[in-house]
Design a protein around this motif. Structure first.
Motif, PDB file in Angstrom:
ATOM      1  N   MET A  16     -27.915  -4.501 -73.952  1.00  0.00           N
ATOM      2  CA  MET A  16     -28.262  -3.233 -73.288  1.00  0.00           C
ATOM      3  C   MET A  16     -29.203  -3.482 -72.109  1.00  0.00           C
ATOM      4  O   MET A  16     -29.069  -2.853 -71.060  1.00  0.00           O
ATOM      5  CB  MET A  16     -28.895  -2.264 -74.286  1.00  0.00           C
ATOM      6  N   LEU A  17     -30.140  -4.405 -72.262  1.00  0.00           N
ATOM      7  CA  LEU A  17     -31.052  -4.732 -71.171  1.00  0.00           C
ATOM      8  C   LEU A  17     -30.300  -5.350 -70.000  1.00  0.00           C
ATOM      9  O   LEU A  17     -30.527  -4.981 -68.835  1.00  0.00           O
ATOM     10  CB  LEU A  17     -32.144  -5.694 -71.665  1.00  0.00           C
ATOM     11  N   ILE A  18     -29.396  -6.268 -70.295  1.00  0.00           N
ATOM     12  CA  ILE A  18     -28.597  -6.894 -69.242  1.00  0.00           C
ATOM     13  C   ILE A  18     -27.733  -5.847 -68.534  1.00  0.00           C
ATOM     14  O   ILE A  18     -27.611  -5.846 -67.304  1.00  0.00           O
ATOM     15  CB  ILE A  18     -27.741  -8.037 -69.813  1.00  0.00           C
ATOM     16  N   ALA A  19     -27.136  -4.945 -69.299  1.00  0.00           N
ATOM     17  CA  ALA A  19     -26.311  -3.891 -68.705  1.00  0.00           C
ATOM     18  C   ALA A  19     -27.152  -2.971 -67.822  1.00  0.00           C
ATOM     19  O   ALA A  19     -26.727  -2.577 -66.731  1.00  0.00           O
ATOM     20  CB  ALA A  19     -25.607  -3.089 -69.793  1.00  0.00           C
ATOM     21  N   GLU A  20     -28.348  -2.632 -68.276  1.00  0.00           N
ATOM     22  CA  GLU A  20     -29.234  -1.768 -67.488  1.00  0.00           C
ATOM     23  C   GLU A  20     -29.636  -2.429 -66.177  1.00  0.00           C
ATOM     24  O   GLU A  20     -29.647  -1.796 -65.118  1.00  0.00           O
ATOM     25  CB  GLU A  20     -30.482  -1.416 -68.303  1.00  0.00           C
ATOM     26  N   GLY A  27     -26.409   0.021 -58.415  1.00  0.00           N
ATOM     27  CA  GLY A  27     -26.858   1.256 -57.783  1.00  0.00           C
ATOM     28  C   GLY A  27     -27.661   0.997 -56.522  1.00  0.00           C
ATOM     29  O   GLY A  27     -27.510   1.695 -55.508  1.00  0.00           O
ATOM     30  N   THR A  28     -28.513  -0.017 -56.551  1.00  0.00           N
ATOM     31  CA  THR A  28     -29.304  -0.368 -55.372  1.00  0.00           C
ATOM     32  C   THR A  28     -28.411  -0.839 -54.237  1.00  0.00           C
ATOM     33  O   THR A  28     -28.609  -0.457 -53.072  1.00  0.00           O
ATOM     34  CB  THR A  28     -30.326  -1.465 -55.731  1.00  0.00           C
ATOM     35  N   LEU A  29     -27.425  -1.666 -54.554  1.00  0.00           N
ATOM     36  CA  LEU A  29     -26.505  -2.152 -53.518  1.00  0.00           C
ATOM     37  C   LEU A  29     -25.699  -1.011 -52.907  1.00  0.00           C
ATOM     38  O   LEU A  29     -25.495  -0.959 -51.684  1.00  0.00           O
ATOM     39  CB  LEU A  29     -25.579  -3.220 -54.090  1.00  0.00           C
ATOM     40  N   GLY A  33     -26.016   0.114 -49.083  1.00  0.00           N
ATOM     41  CA  GLY A  33     -24.774   0.068 -48.318  1.00  0.00           C
ATOM     42  C   GLY A  33     -24.496   1.397 -47.622  1.00  0.00           C
ATOM     43  O   GLY A  33     -24.155   1.431 -46.441  1.00  0.00           O
ATOM     44  N   LEU A  34     -24.657   2.492 -48.357  1.00  0.00           N
ATOM     45  CA  LEU A  34     -24.466   3.807 -47.746  1.00  0.00           C
ATOM     46  C   LEU A  34     -25.525   4.091 -46.682  1.00  0.00           C
ATOM     47  O   LEU A  34     -25.225   4.686 -45.641  1.00  0.00           O
ATOM     48  CB  LEU A  34     -24.483   4.896 -48.813  1.00  0.00           C
ATOM     49  N   LEU A  35     -26.755   3.672 -46.920  1.00  0.00           N
ATOM     50  CA  LEU A  35     -27.815   3.843 -45.931  1.00  0.00           C
ATOM     51  C   LEU A  35     -27.492   3.074 -44.661  1.00  0.00           C
ATOM     52  O   LEU A  35     -27.654   3.589 -43.544  1.00  0.00           O
ATOM     53  CB  LEU A  35     -29.153   3.368 -46.504  1.00  0.00           C
ATOM     54  N   TYR A  36     -27.001   1.846 -44.796  1.00  0.00           N
ATOM     55  CA  TYR A  36     -26.626   1.032 -43.631  1.00  0.00           C
ATOM     56  C   TYR A  36     -25.513   1.697 -42.831  1.00  0.00           C
ATOM     57  O   TYR A  36     -25.598   1.801 -41.604  1.00  0.00           O
ATOM     58  CB  TYR A  36     -26.194  -0.362 -44.089  1.00  0.00           C
ATOM     59  N   VAL A  37     -24.479   2.148 -43.517  1.00  0.00           N
ATOM     60  CA  VAL A  37     -23.351   2.780 -42.822  1.00  0.00           C
ATOM     61  C   VAL A  37     -23.808   4.064 -42.123  1.00  0.00           C
ATOM     62  O   VAL A  37     -23.437   4.323 -40.976  1.00  0.00           O
ATOM     63  CB  VAL A  37     -22.201   3.066 -43.820  1.00  0.00           C
ATOM     64  N   THR A  38     -24.628   4.858 -42.805  1.00  0.00           N
ATOM     65  CA  THR A  38     -25.111   6.106 -42.213  1.00  0.00           C
ATOM     66  C   THR A  38     -25.945   5.835 -40.969  1.00  0.00           C
ATOM     67  O   THR A  38     -25.737   6.471 -39.925  1.00  0.00           O
ATOM     68  CB  THR A  38     -25.959   6.885 -43.243  1.00  0.00           C
ATOM     69  N   LEU A  39     -26.870   4.904 -41.051  1.00  0.00           N
ATOM     70  CA  LEU A  39     -27.703   4.594 -39.887  1.00  0.00           C
ATOM     71  C   LEU A  39     -26.882   3.983 -38.758  1.00  0.00           C
ATOM     72  O   LEU A  39     -27.118   4.261 -37.587  1.00  0.00           O
ATOM     73  CB  LEU A  39     -28.841   3.651 -40.282  1.00  0.00           C
ATOM     74  N   ARG A  40     -25.918   3.152 -39.105  1.00  0.00           N
ATOM     75  CA  ARG A  40     -25.074   2.527 -38.081  1.00  0.00           C
ATOM     76  C   ARG A  40     -24.314   3.578 -37.278  1.00  0.00           C
ATOM     77  O   ARG A  40     -24.318   3.558 -36.046  1.00  0.00           O
ATOM     78  CB  ARG A  40     -24.101   1.570 -38.752  1.00  0.00           C
ATOM     79  N   TYR A  41     -23.683   4.524 -37.991  1.00  0.00           N
ATOM     80  CA  TYR A  41     -22.940   5.562 -37.281  1.00  0.00           C
ATOM     81  C   TYR A  41     -23.868   6.533 -36.560  1.00  0.00           C
ATOM     82  O   TYR A  41     -23.527   7.026 -35.485  1.00  0.00           O
ATOM     83  CB  TYR A  41     -22.018   6.308 -38.240  1.00  0.00           C
TER      84      TYR A  41
END
Length: 74
Positions: A16-20, A27-29, A33-41
């Protein structure tokens, strides 16, 4: 018997710890990733908007009539 049950609980807690940790990393990636794409556009659209405004003759403002050297970039 009690020792085997304790080992199973410990193994389950480890999984469970490994899964968490894995979900937190995923989730961080995804977030960055979405932050990078948003700022890029957003930056790209802002640069296009700035170039478009340079080509369109707009209404001159009062500060454009100040006597002095033209310090704007070419």
């Amino acid at each position: 018997m009690n020792d085997r049950f304790g080992q199973q609980v410990q193994d389950m807690a480890t999984r469970m710890l490994i899964a968490e940790i894995a979900w937190a990393i995923i989730g961080t990636l995804v977030f960055f990733g979405l932050l990078y794409v948003t700022l890029r556009y957003a930056i790209r659209d802002g640069m296009r908007d700035a170039q478009r405004q340079d080509r369109i003759a707009g209404v001159r403002r009062q500060r454009d009539h100040i006597a002095g050297p033209d310090l704007r970039a070419d």
